[in-house]
Design a protein around this motif. Structure first.
Motif, mmCIF file in Angstrom:
data_model
loop_
_atom_site.group_PDB
_atom_site.id
_atom_site.type_symbol
_atom_site.label_atom_id
_atom_site.label_comp_id
_atom_site.label_asym_id
_atom_site.label_seq_id
_atom_site.Cartn_x
_atom_site.Cartn_y
_atom_site.Cartn_z
ATOM 1 N N PRO A 166 0.816 -1.217 0.000
ATOM 2 C CA PRO A 166 0.000 0.000 0.000
ATOM 3 C C PRO A 166 0.851 1.270 0.000
ATOM 4 O O PRO A 166 1.951 1.316 0.570
ATOM 5 N N CYS A 168 0.332 5.882 -0.145
ATOM 6 C CA CYS A 168 -0.549 7.049 -0.146
ATOM 7 C C CYS A 168 0.313 8.279 -0.372
ATOM 8 O O CYS A 168 1.548 8.213 -0.354
ATOM 9 N N PRO A 179 -0.758 5.830 9.921
ATOM 10 C CA PRO A 179 -1.291 4.674 10.666
ATOM 11 C C PRO A 179 -0.181 4.022 11.485
ATOM 12 O O PRO A 179 0.964 3.930 11.054
ATOM 13 N N ASP A 184 -4.914 -0.290 11.337
ATOM 14 C CA ASP A 184 -5.374 1.098 11.260
ATOM 15 C C ASP A 184 -5.836 1.470 9.850
ATOM 16 O O ASP A 184 -6.668 2.366 9.684
ATOM 17 N N LEU A 185 -5.284 0.805 8.844
ATOM 18 C CA LEU A 185 -5.634 1.160 7.469
ATOM 19 C C LEU A 185 -7.115 0.919 7.174
ATOM 20 O O LEU A 185 -7.668 1.499 6.233
ATOM 21 N N TYR A 188 -8.979 4.046 6.933
ATOM 22 C CA TYR A 188 -8.582 4.979 5.882
ATOM 23 C C TYR A 188 -9.369 4.690 4.609
ATOM 24 O O TYR A 188 -9.826 3.555 4.401
ATOM 25 N N LEU A 190 -9.698 3.333 1.299
ATOM 26 C CA LEU A 190 -8.898 2.403 0.496
ATOM 27 C C LEU A 190 -9.402 2.414 -0.943
ATOM 28 O O LEU A 190 -10.601 2.315 -1.190
ATOM 29 N N TRP A 202 -6.561 -6.715 -1.489
ATOM 30 C CA TRP A 202 -6.441 -6.138 -0.137
ATOM 31 C C TRP A 202 -6.560 -7.225 0.924
ATOM 32 O O TRP A 202 -5.869 -7.187 1.956
ATOM 33 N N VAL A 238 -5.732 5.435 -0.018
ATOM 34 C CA VAL A 238 -4.595 4.515 -0.013
ATOM 35 C C VAL A 238 -4.798 3.490 -1.125
ATOM 36 O O VAL A 238 -5.863 2.878 -1.226
ATOM 37 N N LEU A 258 3.458 2.452 2.967
ATOM 38 C CA LEU A 258 2.917 2.233 4.299
ATOM 39 C C LEU A 258 3.224 0.812 4.750
ATOM 40 O O LEU A 258 2.737 -0.154 4.146
#
Length: 306
Positions: A166, A168, A179, A184-185, A188, A190, A202, A238, A258
Motif C-alpha cells: 500500500p 498514499c 497509521p 489502522d488502514l 482509511y 482504500l 487487499w 490509499v 505504508l
C-alpha cells in the motif's frame, strides 16, 4: 518445374565464371579450391553438360556455362538487393508494441526517450490493451504481457517481477495521520478495484500483515490499478500497488509506502513475440534495451526496499 541445385554450388559457378579460376573463386568464397571444383562437378552432373573447358592456360566457359553464369549472376544480385531493402525496412520501419495501459503510462513511456536517443531510426508505436495479439495480422511486432509466462506458441522472456504493497500521498498521511499498525488502514479510504471481491488483493495484504478477516469499507472503486494510483496521487486514499507502477513516484517523494509488508505478485511482465522473430534487428534492439532498463529498475527498487 525443374529442381534447382544448392545455392552454394551456384555461387561457386558465378565466382569461377567471373574469375575463370577455381583458386581465385575459392579465395573470394573463403573455401578450398577443391571445394569449388567439387561444386562445379556437381552442377555438371546435375545438368548433364560441361560448364568449363579445362585448358593448359586456364579455364574457358562453355556456351552453356556462360549462359547459366549470367542468369545466376543476375539472380544473386537481385536477391542481394531485395534482402538489402527488406533489412533496411526491418530496421527503419516502425516497431509496434502492445502492452497494458498502466504499465505503458507508469513505466515504459517515461523511459522511451532513452531508447529513441540510442535508436533514432526506429519509431516505436504504442498500443494499449490486454487482449490476445494476432501477430499474423500485423497488430504488433512485440508485446509486453502480465501473466505467468505460459505462452507455448510464442517466444517469451521475463522482464520484471513485482511486489504488492500500500501507498498514499504525503499530504493524505499528514491530513489523516500516519497509521500505527496495519489494522489502522481499515479506517482509511482504500482504493478498491471493481472486481475486489474476486481478486481479493487487499484481503491478501491484510492477511500477510497479520490482520484476520478484515472488513473493507465501501468506497470509490476503479477499473484498473492505474486509476487507483492516480486517485492516491490526488490525495484521495490509499492504493494497493505493484512495484513497477510506483518506483518513480516513491523515489520522487510523490508517494510514501505504508508498512514493510508486501507479497509477491502471482503475475510478472513478459516480453512476447512470434518464435523466430526475436532476433530481427528492431525487435532485438528493443528487447536488449528493455532488459537493460529492467535491470536498472530492479536495482532502484532494491534501494527503495521494494
Amino acid at each position: 518445374m525443374r529442381p534447382l541445385p544448392p545455392i552454394a554450388a551456384m555461387r561457386a559457378l558465378e565466382a569461377a565464371a567471373r574469375h575463370l579460376s577455381f583458386t581465385r573463386a575459392a579465395d573470394e568464397l573463403h573455401i578450398t579450391q577443391s571445394a569449388v571444383s567439387h561444386q562445379i562437378r556437381h552442377l555438371e552432373e546435375f545438368w548433364g553438360f560441361p560448364l568449363f573447358k579445362r585448358q593448359s592456360r586456364g579455364l574457358i566457359l562453355t556456351e552453356q556455362g556462360e549462359a547459366l553464369a549470367d542468369v545466376i549472376r543476375s539472380f544473386l544480385e537481385q536477391m542481394e538487393q531485395t534482402l538489402g531493402r527488406l533489412t533496411e525496412t526491418e530496421v527503419r520501419g516502425p516497431l509496434k508494441v502492445s502492452l497494458l495501459q498502466s504499465f505503458a503510462v507508469k513505466w515504459l513511456v517515461p523511459r522511451l526517450p532513452d531508447f529513441q536517443a540510442v535508436h533514432p531510426e526506429i519509431d516505436v508505436w504504442i498500443s494499449t490493451n490486454d487482449d490476445p495479439i494476432d501477430f499474423g495480422e500485423g497488430e504488433a511486432d512485440l508485446a509486453i504481457r502480465l501473466g505467468g509466462g505460459n505462452y507455448p506458441s510464442l517466444f517469451s522472456e521475463l522482464l520484471l517481477t513485482e511486489k504488492v504493497f500500500p501507498v498514499c500521498s504525503p499530504r493524505l498521511a499528514e491530513r489523516l495521520g500516519m497509521p500505527e499498525c496495519p489494522r489502522d488502514l481499515l479506517r482509511y479510504p482504500l482504493m478498491l478495484r471493481n472486481n475486489e471481491e474476486r481478486t481479493a488483493t487487499w484481503q491478501e495484504w491484510f492477511l500477510r500483515a497479520g490482520v484476520e478477516n478484515p472488513q473493507l469499507a465501501d468506497g470509490p472503486r476503479f477499473p484498473d490499478t492505474n486509476m487507483a494510483l492516480q486517485a492516491a496521487l490526488a490525495d484521495q486514499g490509499v492504493a494497493l500497488v505493484r512495484s513497477a507502477h510506483v518506483g518513480d513516484d516513491l523515489e520522487a517523494g510523490r508517494l510514501i509506502r505504508l508498512f514493510d509488508v508486501d507479497y509477491p505478485s502471482a503475475s510478472a511482465y513478459y516480453l512476447v513475440c512470434p518464435k523466430g522473430r526475436e532476433n530481427q534487428p528492431k525487435i532485438k534492439a528493443f528487447r536488449e534495451w528493455l532488459q537493460e532498463e529492467a535491470a536498472a529498475a530492479r536495482s532502484s527498487y532494491a534501494a527503495l526496499g521494494i
